[in-house]
Structure formats: C-alpha cells, structure tokens
Design an enzyme around this catalytic site. Structure first.
Site, PDB file in Angstrom:
ATOM      1  N   THR A 191     -23.181  89.451  40.415  1.00 49.11           N
ATOM      2  CA  THR A 191     -22.750  89.073  41.760  1.00 49.11           C
ATOM      3  C   THR A 191     -21.305  89.548  41.946  1.00 49.11           C
ATOM      4  O   THR A 191     -20.714  90.127  41.033  1.00 49.11           O
ATOM      5  CB  THR A 191     -22.812  87.553  41.964  1.00 49.11           C
ATOM      6  OG1 THR A 191     -21.709  86.932  41.273  1.00 49.11           O
ATOM      7  CG2 THR A 191     -24.119  86.960  41.446  1.00 49.11           C
ATOM      8  N   CYS A 192     -20.738  89.265  43.114  1.00 48.23           N
ATOM      9  CA  CYS A 192     -19.359  89.695  43.351  1.00 48.23           C
ATOM     10  C   CYS A 192     -18.378  88.963  42.454  1.00 48.23           C
ATOM     11  O   CYS A 192     -17.268  89.451  42.222  1.00 48.23           O
ATOM     12  CB  CYS A 192     -18.991  89.495  44.818  1.00 48.23           C
ATOM     13  SG  CYS A 192     -19.050  87.785  45.373  1.00 48.23           S
TER      14      CYS A 192
ATOM     15  N   GLU B 295     -21.302  76.382  46.406  1.00 51.55           N
ATOM     16  CA  GLU B 295     -21.800  77.551  47.130  1.00 51.55           C
ATOM     17  C   GLU B 295     -23.324  77.644  47.009  1.00 51.55           C
ATOM     18  O   GLU B 295     -23.890  77.508  45.920  1.00 51.55           O
ATOM     19  CB  GLU B 295     -21.158  78.814  46.542  1.00 51.55           C
ATOM     20  CG  GLU B 295     -21.660  80.103  47.175  1.00 51.55           C
ATOM     21  CD  GLU B 295     -21.572  81.283  46.230  1.00 51.55           C
ATOM     22  OE1 GLU B 295     -22.105  82.340  46.588  1.00 51.55           O
ATOM     23  OE2 GLU B 295     -20.982  81.137  45.149  1.00 51.55           O
ATOM     24  N   GLY B 296     -23.983  77.900  48.128  1.00 50.48           N
ATOM     25  CA  GLY B 296     -25.443  77.920  48.144  1.00 50.48           C
ATOM     26  C   GLY B 296     -26.057  79.241  47.751  1.00 50.48           C
ATOM     27  O   GLY B 296     -27.167  79.283  47.228  1.00 50.48           O
ATOM     28  N   GLN B 297     -25.345  80.339  47.974  1.00 51.02           N
ATOM     29  CA  GLN B 297     -25.946  81.649  47.765  1.00 51.02           C
ATOM     30  C   GLN B 297     -26.254  81.928  46.297  1.00 51.02           C
ATOM     31  O   GLN B 297     -27.182  82.670  45.979  1.00 51.02           O
ATOM     32  CB  GLN B 297     -25.021  82.742  48.314  1.00 51.02           C
ATOM     33  CG  GLN B 297     -25.679  84.113  48.385  1.00 51.02           C
ATOM     34  CD  GLN B 297     -24.776  85.150  49.022  1.00 51.02           C
ATOM     35  OE1 GLN B 297     -23.642  84.863  49.381  1.00 51.02           O
ATOM     36  NE2 GLN B 297     -25.275  86.359  49.148  1.00 51.02           N
TER      37      GLN B 297
ATOM     38  N   GLN C  71     -29.386  83.950  44.047  1.00 51.92           N
ATOM     39  CA  GLN C  71     -29.109  85.041  43.110  1.00 51.92           C
ATOM     40  C   GLN C  71     -29.700  84.747  41.735  1.00 51.92           C
ATOM     41  O   GLN C  71     -30.169  85.659  41.050  1.00 51.92           O
ATOM     42  CB  GLN C  71     -27.599  85.260  43.028  1.00 51.92           C
ATOM     43  CG  GLN C  71     -27.023  85.820  44.322  1.00 51.92           C
ATOM     44  CD  GLN C  71     -25.513  85.698  44.414  1.00 51.92           C
ATOM     45  OE1 GLN C  71     -24.917  84.797  43.820  1.00 51.92           O
ATOM     46  NE2 GLN C  71     -24.882  86.582  45.169  1.00 51.92           N
TER      47      GLN C  71
ATOM     48  N   MET D 243     -24.479  89.337  53.238  1.00 55.35           N
ATOM     49  CA  MET D 243     -23.108  88.856  53.377  1.00 55.35           C
ATOM     50  C   MET D 243     -22.586  89.118  54.787  1.00 55.35           C
ATOM     51  O   MET D 243     -21.858  88.297  55.353  1.00 55.35           O
ATOM     52  CB  MET D 243     -22.208  89.539  52.350  1.00 55.35           C
ATOM     53  CG  MET D 243     -22.566  89.235  50.907  1.00 55.35           C
ATOM     54  SD  MET D 243     -22.162  87.543  50.424  1.00 55.35           S
ATOM     55  CE  MET D 243     -20.476  87.766  49.890  1.00 55.35           C
TER      56      MET D 243
END
Length: 441
Positions: free
Chosen positions: A49-50, A114-116, A120, A202
């Site tokens: 991820t980022c 954070e939900g994202q 992932q 995003m």
C-alpha cells in the site's frame, strides 16, 4: 514451521524508501513466485500500500527464512542491504499474528481506524489464493485477519467517521490554506481552483471529501478520459471537467490546488516541468501516490508548495486523541482472535499422531474386512459388500472422533503431549513418529 512478517511501513521508512519497495498488482504474481522459489519460504503473501510493504510468510527456519525475504526485498528495490535493513522490521509468530490483526483493524494505520486497509488485506488474501502462494496456514491466518477487521468495525465505533488518507489530504489542504490566511484551522476550499490527477479509488475518495469541504467545481485529469467521465458521473451535484493527461500543463497553470493519485511508476510533475510554464499564482501540490507522482524537487519551483503522504501526520495528530479510547476497546477483540488462532495452531501438533492412528486403524479395517468377505463366499452382492464396507468405515470414524476432538481442543501444550503419549500406549505403537509426517509447530 514458523510464521513471520518482514517489511517496512510509514513507522520505519520515509516515502522515498517505501516507493522503492512498492509492488504494483501487475507484478505481484512474479514477486510471489520469486519468494516461493526459496526452499525456506513455504507460503507467502504480499501487502503493498502507500504506507507499507509487508510480506507474511510460513518459513521452514526463522533466521534463514527472514534472510531470504530480506534478500528478495534488496533485489527488488535495488537498495544495498546495509541501506535497506535499518528500515525493515521482522516479527515472528505471535508478534506477526498480532501485527496482521492490528493492520487489518486499522490500528497500525497512519490514520487510526482507516477503513481502506481492510479491503487491501482482503485483496492480499484473494491474490494469494489466485496465485497459489498461500496454503492452509496463511489461508487460515488471512481469513482470521479479515474476520477480525470486520469485527472491530462492527463491535466498536473505531471505523465510524474514520478519516482516510484521502480525507487527511483534503484536511491538510484546508489547514495549509488557512495558515496562509493567518488561521490555524481548517478553512473552506470554495475559493480554490482544484484539479485531481487520477481516476482510481483514491481519486474517488478525494472528490467525495473535496465536495464535502466546499469545492464548487474541479478538473479531473486522467490518462483515459472515458474512465474519468465514468467517475465524474457519480458526482452529479459537483461540476467536474474531465481532460486527458495531455492537458496536465494547462491545469498546472490554471490550478491553485492539485492532488495526485495515480499508478504511475515515475513522477509526472517535477521542477523542470513547472519552470517551463507561464504560471502566475500560488500552486499547492498534494501527492498521495506511492511511488510518488510529484518529484521532491518540485518544491524548488517558484510559488509552489509540495506535500506527500508523510506530511499528513500534521492533520492526523489533530484527530488521533479522540480515537485512542476506541482503539483500546478494539485491542481486547484482537487479543481474543489472536488467542483463537494460536489455539488452532497448537492443535496442529496433534495432526501427525491422528493421521498415523487413522492409517493404522484403516489397515486393520481392510485386513479384517478381507477376512470377513472371504468367509462369506462369492454369493455376496455388490450392494451387500458396499453396506459392509460403509459399516466398517463408520465404526473407524466413530472410534477416531473422540481422540481427534480431544487432541485438537484448546489446552496447555503439556496436556496435549500427555494425551498423545497416552493414545499411543492405549492403541499400541501404531507408527514411528518419524514416518514422514510434519507437524504444524
């Protein structure tokens, strides 16, 4: 066998290191095959991820397995081992399990709750299955992680109103615009000329939050205009002008606030590009892509301010205090789910004994069945033979049910070993422990 996670995150490495380790989805299958080519790596899955690159694995030996993964990361990033290793962490067994559950629940995210990240982790799980890089152990662990992430969001309020990377980026813009006005607070963005580069997940979240924070209109820049138009259609109340990437220079001139979030491997915007434009107004660039879409030298251009994901900490800190109590509630749930997985793992120690006993009883069943059938003569019908076969199999399964359930049940390891020893004494030496079976611990 040994569980481990090796990787880096926003807690251990700056964005310029993280972007070197980023593995895009189209390269994931090759990376997983390379990891599995090591005889030390039995199962593997990759979370990219980022804010993190983490490799979850089942290893033959802890030290040799971790070294194999570190060598892979050094080769993939092109960074010398001495330069990369200070940014890497390695967690083993219980700590690795706990870390994954915390990640899936949003407790280890830059933005608490954070939900994202849960989606992932789900993708990591699915891709591990699709590319056949995970087996029964990681399959169980990743499934537990997804369940735990869902449970935390269902049974606590940690996920309620949680800010994401995208919303934090918008709040950062609000804060910086406010500071330009002499205010240490979040201000409306209704006077900004806003552009968003990218049309993925995003970008969608960016547009949602920009609309909520006062944006009156914006420009959506994307390599494929048709994809941008599909995204814009989901925001009928917000005027969105969709243009191709060939219009990026024009938007760098006309915009005062520009966000980037694309899958590009190389920066789209740098100092040279900006210096070649006839710009007259302040330009604020906020990059939430990893690898970065905006080169670090862009800030050297006149009237340009640059921010990336590591700069989000300023607004994240403003939101964290109210969420810490909710995080403590979530930790209790994590402890329960971690204990459940460890109990399952410990139960694997009994599997070789159960399998040896099953083979032993199956051999006895077949021997006695052949004797009985030979005594009953050739007049026995196929149906009668099948009934007798099913009867003997049913007896074996009934006999095995009690010992199997007792050995796999949660209990101290010493008690399980004592029960396994008693089983061998009761049923006789049905097989030698070194007959080729491998335990799960």
């Amino acid at each position: 066998m040994h569980l481990a996670v090796v990787g880096l995150s926003h807690r251990t490495a700056p964005v310029e290191i993280r972007e070197r380790l980023s593995i895009p989805e189209h390269s994931l299958e090759v990376s997983l095959k390379e990891l599995r080519s090591s005889d030390q790596v039995l199962e593997a899955s990759i979370l990219s991820t980022c804010n993190r690159l983490e490799i979850y694995s089942l290893l033959k030996q802890p030290q040799q397995g971790v070294e194999a993964i570190q060598d892979f990361l050094a080769s993939h990033s092109g960074l010398p081992g001495l330069e990369l290793k200070p940014h890497l962490f390695a967690l083993h067994h219980e700590e690795a399990i706990q870390h994954l559950l915390r990640v899936s629940s949003g407790l280890d995210s830059l933005v608490l709750g954070e939900g994202q990240i849960l989606s992932q982790v789900k993708k990591m799980y699915r891709l591990g299955q699709d590319h056949q890089s995970i087996g029964p152990i990681l399959n169980r662990l990743l499934n537990q992680a997804v369940s735990t992430g869902k449970r935390v969001r269902t049974e606590t309020n940690l996920g309620s109103g949680a800010v994401s990377i995208s919303s934090a980026a918008v709040e950062l813009a609000q804060l910086k615009v406010g500071q330009e006005q002499g205010l240490d607070e979040l201000v409306s963005l209704n006077s900004e000329q806003i552009a968003v580069v990218g049309a993925g997940r995003m970008a969608r979240l960016l547009i949602q939050h920009l609309q909520a924070k006062g944006a009156r209109e914006l420009v959506l820049v994307n390599r494929t205009v048709a994809k941008a138009e599909l995204l814009a259609a989901d925001f009928p109340e917000l005027p969105i002008n969709c243009v191709g990437l060939d219009q990026l220079n024009n938007k760098l001139i006309s915009s005062s606030l520009l966000f980037t979030s694309t899958g590009a491997d190389e920066p789209l915007i740098n100092c040279q590009r900006l210096n070649g434009l006839m710009r007259t107004q302040r330009l604020m660039l906020i990059d939430i892509g990893v690898p970065r879409n905006i080169s670090s030298d862009a800030s050297l251009s006149r009237n340009v301010q640059c921010f990336d994901v590591d700069d989000l900490q300023e607004v994240v800190d403003r939101n964290q205090a109210a969420r810490r109590e909710l995080a403590l509630q979530a930790e209790v749930l994590l402890e329960e789910d971690q204990r459940a997985f460890l109990e399952w793992w410990d139960g694997l120690e009994a599997v070789p004994t159960i399998n040896r006993l099953r083979r032993h009883l199956e051999d006895l069943r077949q021997q006695e069945l052949l004797k009985a059938l030979s005594r009953m003569g050739a007049d026995l019908s196929d149906r009668e033979r099948k009934v007798i076969e099913a009867l003997t199999k049913g007896i074996i399964n009934k006999v095995l049910h009690g010992p199997t359930t007792a050995l796999r049940a949660p209990q101290p390891r010493a008690a399980r070993l004592q029960a396994m020893e008693a089983l061998e004494k009761l049923f006789g030496p049905f097989a030698a422990p070194g007959d080729g079976e491998s335990s799960g611990s």
